[in-house]
Design a protein around this motif. Structure first.
Motif, PDB file in Angstrom:
ATOM      1  N   GLY A 238     -50.917   4.345  15.461  1.00 16.69           N
ATOM      2  CA  GLY A 238     -49.975   4.231  14.349  1.00 16.69           C
ATOM      3  C   GLY A 238     -50.528   4.754  13.031  1.00 16.69           C
ATOM      4  O   GLY A 238     -49.807   4.808  12.050  1.00 16.69           O
ATOM      5  N   THR A 239     -51.820   5.141  13.012  1.00 17.46           N
ATOM      6  CA  THR A 239     -52.380   5.689  11.765  1.00 17.46           C
ATOM      7  C   THR A 239     -51.881   7.118  11.592  1.00 17.46           C
ATOM      8  O   THR A 239     -52.036   7.947  12.481  1.00 17.46           O
ATOM      9  N   MET A 240     -51.286   7.391  10.437  1.00 23.59           N
ATOM     10  CA  MET A 240     -50.775   8.737  10.205  1.00 23.59           C
ATOM     11  C   MET A 240     -51.901   9.664   9.775  1.00 23.59           C
ATOM     12  O   MET A 240     -52.916   9.219   9.250  1.00 23.59           O
ATOM     13  N   PRO A 241     -51.715  10.981   9.993  1.00 23.12           N
ATOM     14  CA  PRO A 241     -52.767  11.937   9.631  1.00 23.12           C
ATOM     15  C   PRO A 241     -52.852  12.152   8.123  1.00 23.12           C
ATOM     16  O   PRO A 241     -52.428  13.175   7.606  1.00 23.12           O
TER      17      PRO A 241
ATOM     18  N   LEU B 165     -59.371  19.874  16.519  1.00 23.73           N
ATOM     19  CA  LEU B 165     -57.982  20.136  16.920  1.00 23.73           C
ATOM     20  C   LEU B 165     -57.125  20.769  15.821  1.00 23.73           C
ATOM     21  O   LEU B 165     -55.912  20.904  15.964  1.00 23.73           O
ATOM     22  N   ALA B 166     -57.714  21.159  14.687  1.00 23.53           N
ATOM     23  CA  ALA B 166     -56.915  21.801  13.627  1.00 23.53           C
ATOM     24  C   ALA B 166     -56.495  23.196  14.094  1.00 23.53           C
ATOM     25  O   ALA B 166     -57.057  23.739  15.042  1.00 23.53           O
ATOM     26  N   VAL B 167     -55.507  23.793  13.404  1.00 25.49           N
ATOM     27  CA  VAL B 167     -55.164  25.181  13.728  1.00 25.49           C
ATOM     28  C   VAL B 167     -56.326  26.065  13.274  1.00 25.49           C
ATOM     29  O   VAL B 167     -57.155  25.653  12.475  1.00 25.49           O
ATOM     30  N   GLY B 168     -56.360  27.285  13.780  1.00 21.03           N
ATOM     31  CA  GLY B 168     -57.435  28.192  13.376  1.00 21.03           C
ATOM     32  C   GLY B 168     -58.644  28.072  14.293  1.00 21.03           C
ATOM     33  O   GLY B 168     -58.505  27.998  15.514  1.00 21.03           O
ATOM     34  N   ILE B 169     -59.831  28.046  13.672  1.00 23.46           N
ATOM     35  CA  ILE B 169     -61.087  28.064  14.437  1.00 23.46           C
ATOM     36  C   ILE B 169     -61.168  26.918  15.463  1.00 23.46           C
ATOM     37  O   ILE B 169     -61.568  27.123  16.606  1.00 23.46           O
ATOM     38  N   ASP B 170     -60.764  25.687  15.054  1.00 22.93           N
ATOM     39  CA  ASP B 170     -60.848  24.536  15.971  1.00 22.93           C
ATOM     40  C   ASP B 170     -60.077  24.813  17.259  1.00 22.93           C
ATOM     41  O   ASP B 170     -60.591  24.629  18.365  1.00 22.93           O
ATOM     42  N   THR B 171     -58.833  25.246  17.094  1.00 20.91           N
ATOM     43  CA  THR B 171     -57.977  25.520  18.254  1.00 20.91           C
ATOM     44  C   THR B 171     -58.622  26.560  19.169  1.00 20.91           C
ATOM     45  O   THR B 171     -58.662  26.395  20.397  1.00 20.91           O
ATOM     46  N   LEU B 172     -59.140  27.629  18.568  1.00 22.73           N
ATOM     47  CA  LEU B 172     -59.754  28.704  19.361  1.00 22.73           C
ATOM     48  C   LEU B 172     -60.979  28.206  20.120  1.00 22.73           C
ATOM     49  O   LEU B 172     -61.223  28.599  21.257  1.00 22.73           O
ATOM     50  N   ALA B 173     -61.760  27.311  19.489  1.00 22.34           N
ATOM     51  CA  ALA B 173     -62.956  26.771  20.137  1.00 22.34           C
ATOM     52  C   ALA B 173     -62.573  25.926  21.357  1.00 22.34           C
ATOM     53  O   ALA B 173     -63.124  26.092  22.447  1.00 22.34           O
TER      54      ALA B 173
ATOM     55  N   LEU C  34     -54.204   7.906  18.077  1.00 25.29           N
ATOM     56  CA  LEU C  34     -54.070   8.749  19.272  1.00 25.29           C
ATOM     57  C   LEU C  34     -52.718   8.569  19.960  1.00 25.29           C
ATOM     58  O   LEU C  34     -52.506   9.085  21.044  1.00 25.29           O
ATOM     59  N   ASP C  35     -51.793   7.852  19.329  1.00 24.23           N
ATOM     60  CA  ASP C  35     -50.463   7.746  19.930  1.00 24.23           C
ATOM     61  C   ASP C  35     -49.781   9.107  19.788  1.00 24.23           C
ATOM     62  O   ASP C  35     -49.975   9.814  18.798  1.00 24.23           O
ATOM     63  N   ALA C  36     -48.987   9.431  20.813  1.00 19.99           N
ATOM     64  CA  ALA C  36     -48.404  10.781  20.904  1.00 19.99           C
ATOM     65  C   ALA C  36     -47.797  11.260  19.589  1.00 19.99           C
ATOM     66  O   ALA C  36     -47.982  12.407  19.190  1.00 19.99           O
ATOM     67  N   LYS C  37     -47.108  10.375  18.871  1.00 17.16           N
ATOM     68  CA  LYS C  37     -46.394  10.860  17.676  1.00 17.16           C
ATOM     69  C   LYS C  37     -47.322  11.178  16.507  1.00 17.16           C
ATOM     70  O   LYS C  37     -46.930  11.849  15.564  1.00 17.16           O
ATOM     71  N   ASN C  38     -48.569  10.701  16.553  1.00 21.71           N
ATOM     72  CA  ASN C  38     -49.484  10.979  15.437  1.00 21.71           C
ATOM     73  C   ASN C  38     -50.516  12.070  15.740  1.00 21.71           C
ATOM     74  O   ASN C  38     -51.359  12.374  14.898  1.00 21.71           O
ATOM     75  N   ILE C  39     -50.458  12.627  16.953  1.00 23.64           N
ATOM     76  CA  ILE C  39     -51.384  13.724  17.272  1.00 23.64           C
ATOM     77  C   ILE C  39     -51.056  14.877  16.320  1.00 23.64           C
ATOM     78  O   ILE C  39     -49.910  15.321  16.239  1.00 23.64           O
ATOM     79  N   TYR C  40     -52.065  15.311  15.585  1.00 25.19           N
ATOM     80  CA  TYR C  40     -51.826  16.276  14.506  1.00 25.19           C
ATOM     81  C   TYR C  40     -52.812  17.424  14.615  1.00 25.19           C
ATOM     82  O   TYR C  40     -53.968  17.197  14.954  1.00 25.19           O
ATOM     83  N   PRO C  41     -52.413  18.673  14.353  1.00 26.35           N
ATOM     84  CA  PRO C  41     -51.059  19.121  14.016  1.00 26.35           C
ATOM     85  C   PRO C  41     -50.135  19.105  15.243  1.00 26.35           C
ATOM     86  O   PRO C  41     -50.587  19.222  16.371  1.00 26.35           O
ATOM     87  N   VAL C  42     -48.830  18.978  14.960  1.00 25.61           N
ATOM     88  CA  VAL C  42     -47.825  18.888  16.022  1.00 25.61           C
ATOM     89  C   VAL C  42     -47.936  20.058  17.000  1.00 25.61           C
ATOM     90  O   VAL C  42     -47.804  19.882  18.209  1.00 25.61           O
TER      91      VAL C  42
END
Length: 370
Positions: free
Chosen positions: A213-216, A155-163, A182-190
């Motif tokens: 609640g675990t931060m990225p 789910l990172a920007v770049g290659i992950d997103t494109l895949a 996996l709580d909405a506010k910690n889904i990363y990148p925004v």
């Protein structure tokens, strides 16, 4: 269909509660599981018992001191509020390929569908990809997904997103493994929160070993990469400089005896140093999805998936089939959406049921049969 036994909620809540302690990783979970008859007993155990279970004093002291602040029942409630579920190593539904690695996450949080994706390939690479990287990622991921393989990335920007995006665009399945809760506010990148929702809505899955609640945090990501490699038969590195997280994923894939694939690139491009180097070290050079399918001996799997696709035998079937899925649809809705008259829809559905293409769940509610 086989009956999958999931752990009962009374026991699960203590796994979830213990996972709130970041120092209780795969090895310590294993020790606790081996020593205590149930996790409920582990949760209320004394310091002395934790020490006997082989948990070092510092961690044991922290558990005993801090567990009063954690309410196991409330932890389950938080999960259901965020529409997140959890599966443990003890469950049948825990991903089989991931179970085989030497330090699988004892508890895996997920959002979306939980299925055994036995034909899954990881596609990873740099955040700063070139037009060449974009093109190859889109093409190869799309072809893999179209052939019925599950595309796994981070789910990172770049290659992950494109895949992920390429798999979604062709109606395929994709899984994202996150380095945060996996709580909405910690889904990363925004910027990819919308993509995360789309993955879930399309029948895919978000996975994380980290509790809500675990931060990225930076050091969560290398850990996370072992799950990407562990869920898959092989990892494809498209573009990556020499100090890239994608190469960590490839390293895990090698450790787990999985295949490593790489897309070759210009010797003058920094982004191709990673894949070119992997090829030098024996990774398979990939010029398209068919190379991966062949290397993994998945030709049969692809043919099997093809055979499972339901082909319409008539014009009316061609109109009705796209309106059906694994979710029940009532015949009245089919009549309305298809624009066909009632007798036509009735007779076509009956015919398709006889041919084994659809199932009537009762009350004229239909689903696809395979």
């Amino acid at each position: 269909a086989t009956c999958h036994i999931l752990m009962n909620q009374d026991e699960l809540k203590y796994w979830v509660a213990l996972s709130q302690f970041s120092k209780v990783g795969p090895m310590r979970f294993k020790r606790i599981d081996a020593y205590f008859p149930t996790f409920e007993e582990a949760w209320t155990a004394s310091l002395a018992e934790y020490l006997r279970a082989g948990i070092d004093e510092e961690v044991a002291t922290e558990i005993v001191a801090r567990r009063g602040e954690i309410n196991p029942d409330e932890e389950l409630e938080k999960l259901s509020k965020e529409k997140v579920a959890a599966v443990t190593l003890k469950d049948d539904l825990y991903p089989k390929l991931l179970k085989e690695i030497y330090n699988p996450p004892p508890i895996l949080y997920y959002k979306g569908a939980l299925e055994q994706d036995e034909f899954a390939v990881a596609v990873v690479g740099t955040r700063k990809c070139s037009p060449y990287g974009k093109q190859t990622t889109g093409e190869i991921s799309g072809e893999l997904a179209s052939a019925g393989l599950t595309v796994v990335s981070g789910l990172a920007v770049g290659i992950d997103t494109l895949a992920h995006q390429a798999a979604l665009d062709c109606g395929g399945k994709t899984i994202a493994v996150l380095g945060a809760g996996l709580d909405a506010k910690n889904i990363y990148p925004v910027v990819n929160r919308y993509l995360a929702d789309k993955i879930v809505a399309s029948g895919g899955t978000l996975f994380s070993e980290y509790p809500l609640g675990t931060m990225p945090l930076k050091f969560n990501f290398p850990q996370r990469n072992r799950i990407i490699a562990g869920l898959t038969l092989g990892t494809l590195v498209v573009e990556a400089p020499l100090s890239s997280g994608a190469l960590i994923t490839a390293k895990f894939a090698l450790e787990f005896n999985r295949e490593v694939f790489a897309v070759p690139g210009s010797i003058y491009s920094e982004n191709s140093l990673g894949p070119n180097n992997l090829i030098k070290m024996g990774a398979k050079l990939i010029a398209g999805a068919s190379d991966i399918i062949e290397a993994l001996n998945l030709q049969q799997a692809v043919e099997f998936t093809e055979a499972k696709k339901i082909v319409p035998d008539s014009k009316n079937e061609a109109i009705l089939l796209p309106l059906l899925s694994k979710e029940p649809v009532h015949i009245d809705a089919l009549i309305k959406q298809s624009g066909l008259d009632t007798p036509t829809v009735n007779s076509t559905m009956t015919l398709m049921e006889i041919k084994g293409k659809v199932r009537n769940l009762g009350g004229s509610n239909y689903v696809l049969a395979r």
